[in-house]
Design a protein around this motif. Structure first.
Motif, PDB file in Angstrom:
ATOM      1  N   GLU A  22      -7.417  36.251 -31.694  1.00 44.26           N
ATOM      2  CA  GLU A  22      -8.077  36.293 -33.000  1.00 44.26           C
ATOM      3  C   GLU A  22      -8.364  34.888 -33.512  1.00 44.26           C
ATOM      4  OE1 GLU A  22      -5.732  38.626 -35.649  1.00 44.26           O
ATOM      5  OE2 GLU A  22      -5.581  40.329 -34.258  1.00 44.26           O
ATOM      6  N   ARG A  48     -15.935  41.653 -31.415  1.00 43.03           N
ATOM      7  CA  ARG A  48     -16.113  40.221 -31.118  1.00 43.03           C
ATOM      8  C   ARG A  48     -15.178  39.781 -29.991  1.00 43.03           C
ATOM      9  NH1 ARG A  48     -15.551  36.477 -36.026  1.00 43.03           N
ATOM     10  NH2 ARG A  48     -16.427  34.979 -34.533  1.00 43.03           N
ATOM     11  N   GLN A  76     -13.788  42.838 -35.510  1.00 48.72           N
ATOM     12  CA  GLN A  76     -12.938  41.890 -34.802  1.00 48.72           C
ATOM     13  C   GLN A  76     -12.751  42.302 -33.346  1.00 48.72           C
ATOM     14  OE1 GLN A  76      -9.308  39.960 -36.574  1.00 48.72           O
ATOM     15  NE2 GLN A  76      -8.270  41.317 -35.128  1.00 48.72           N
ATOM     16  N   ASP A  77     -12.477  43.584 -33.111  1.00 45.03           N
ATOM     17  CA  ASP A  77     -12.326  44.068 -31.742  1.00 45.03           C
ATOM     18  C   ASP A  77     -13.607  43.886 -30.937  1.00 45.03           C
ATOM     19  OD1 ASP A  77      -9.730  44.782 -32.176  1.00 45.03           O
ATOM     20  OD2 ASP A  77     -10.101  46.945 -32.332  1.00 45.03           O
ATOM     21  N   LEU A 120     -11.710  33.322 -32.572  1.00 41.57           N
ATOM     22  CA  LEU A 120     -12.913  33.769 -33.266  1.00 41.57           C
ATOM     23  C   LEU A 120     -13.257  32.886 -34.451  1.00 41.57           C
ATOM     24  CD1 LEU A 120     -12.342  37.643 -33.262  1.00 41.57           C
ATOM     25  CD2 LEU A 120     -13.544  36.246 -31.571  1.00 41.57           C
TER      26      LEU A 120
END
Length: 342
Positions: A333, A43, A40-41, A336
């Motif tokens: 977030e 991306r 996640q980080d 994404l």
């Protein structure tokens, strides 16, 4: 002579703008494995630069094009003398661009890890080698009367060249961390802020060492000593670097990033002003150096190009201003989850 002087400083300005804009992309890519602890980080980091990085590289094409058109002899000697370093930079930039596109094509951790590594290598290599290349130009390249390079890649990896590479890398790392501080939130934001704060003393220390080393390894200070008012460039650059620290403490991250922009531009112009009128000084004999006067195109060519630049550079600046304004918001977030996320 006026036309040649104008194009000399336009040449320096275009390189400075490229380092200022693409510097934070390269910095984020170089920080990628250290701040991107999970998918996640990573991306979020990619999306922080996703809509902008390829537009920033327009300035690299512009700087290279100006070198070719305004100073064709410099272009020829530069791309033969620095061929190995410049080809490594080119391959690294291609690898980075491909990695951004390919990383998400297969839902496999091993696949993503391969391209994550390529993003890191494709960012770190140019950040370092651009500094090595320009530090060597400041120092002087061993070229003979025929413009032939008397050395190899390892000739460029001298202490002063490597010091320039480290300085550029640290400047870009700080620049990238500040951009992440602007564009992200939560834990990644906090890590970016801490990283920028920790990098600042290192940038200051290496910058001071580079300034001192330049006195002994180069002739950059000749112009400054002949015209002491030019020391204002160094003073303003130091003040900009100090501004990064001040604005970081105040949590004014955009202002800190803007101060970092000035620091990078000032660092570039420290060398450009010191070089004038040399574009590609020879360390073998100053008589072999390529200057703004003996390596330029014809006056007619320079005049036509000046008209073209006056018309099209504002268009490029306008497009980039629009793009930066369009994507000025933070990357979250939730973003994404959209297919449109970069």
């Amino acid at each position: 002579m006026i036309l040649q002087t104008i194009w000399f400083f336009l040449w320096g300005l275009l390189w400075a703008i490229f380092f200022m804009t693409d510097g934070f992309d390269l910095g984020i890519g170089s920080l990628y494995p250290f701040l991107g602890k999970n998918d996640q980080d990573r991306r979020l980091m990619i999306n922080a630069i996703g809509p902008l990085w390829d537009g920033n590289e327009v300035w690299l094409i512009t700087a290279g094009g100006v070198t070719f058109a305004a100073f064709p002899q410099v272009y020829a000697v530069m791309f033969s003398s620095l061929y190995s370093a410049l080809m490594l930079i080119l391959f690294a930039l291609i690898l980075r661009g491909v990695s951004f596109e390919f990383r998400g094509k297969v839902d496999d951790p091993r696949w993503r890890k391969i391209w994550d590594t390529c993003i890191f290598i494709g960012s770190l290599t140019p950040a370092l080698l651009f500094g090595v290349a320009f530090a060597n130009i400041f120092k002087g390249i061993p070229i003979g009367a025929d413009g032939v390079f008397q050395g190899n890649l390892f000739t460029l990896l001298n202490p002063y060249g490597l010091l320039g590479g480290v300085l550029f890398l640290l400047l870009f790392l700080q620049h990238g961390a500040l951009w992440l501080a602007i564009k992200t939130e939560g834990e990644l934001h906090e890590k970016a802020v801490r990283t920028a704060g920790r990098l600042w003393p290192a940038v200051l220390a290496v910058a001071v060492i580079f300034l001192v080393a330049s006195k002994f390894a180069t002739r950059l200070y000749d112009n400054y000593l002949a015209h002491p008012i030019l020391f204002l460039v160094i003073l303003l650059t130091v003040l900009a670097l100090a501004g990064v620290r001040v604005f970081l403490a105040k949590k004014s991250f955009f202002k800190a990033w803007f101060a970092s922009c000035f620091t990078i531009v000032g660092a570039t112009f420290f060398g450009v002003i010191g070089l004038y009128p040399n574009l590609f000084p020879s360390s073998i004999d100053t008589g072999f150096s390529l200057t703004a006067y003996n390596a330029s195109s014809s006056p007619l060519t320079l005049k036509i190009m000046l008209v073209v630049v006056i018309i099209f550079i504002p268009i490029v600046i306008g497009y980039q201003a629009w793009a930066y304004n369009m994507f000025k918001g933070k990357v979250t977030e939730e973003d994404l989850a959209y297919e449109e996320a970069y």
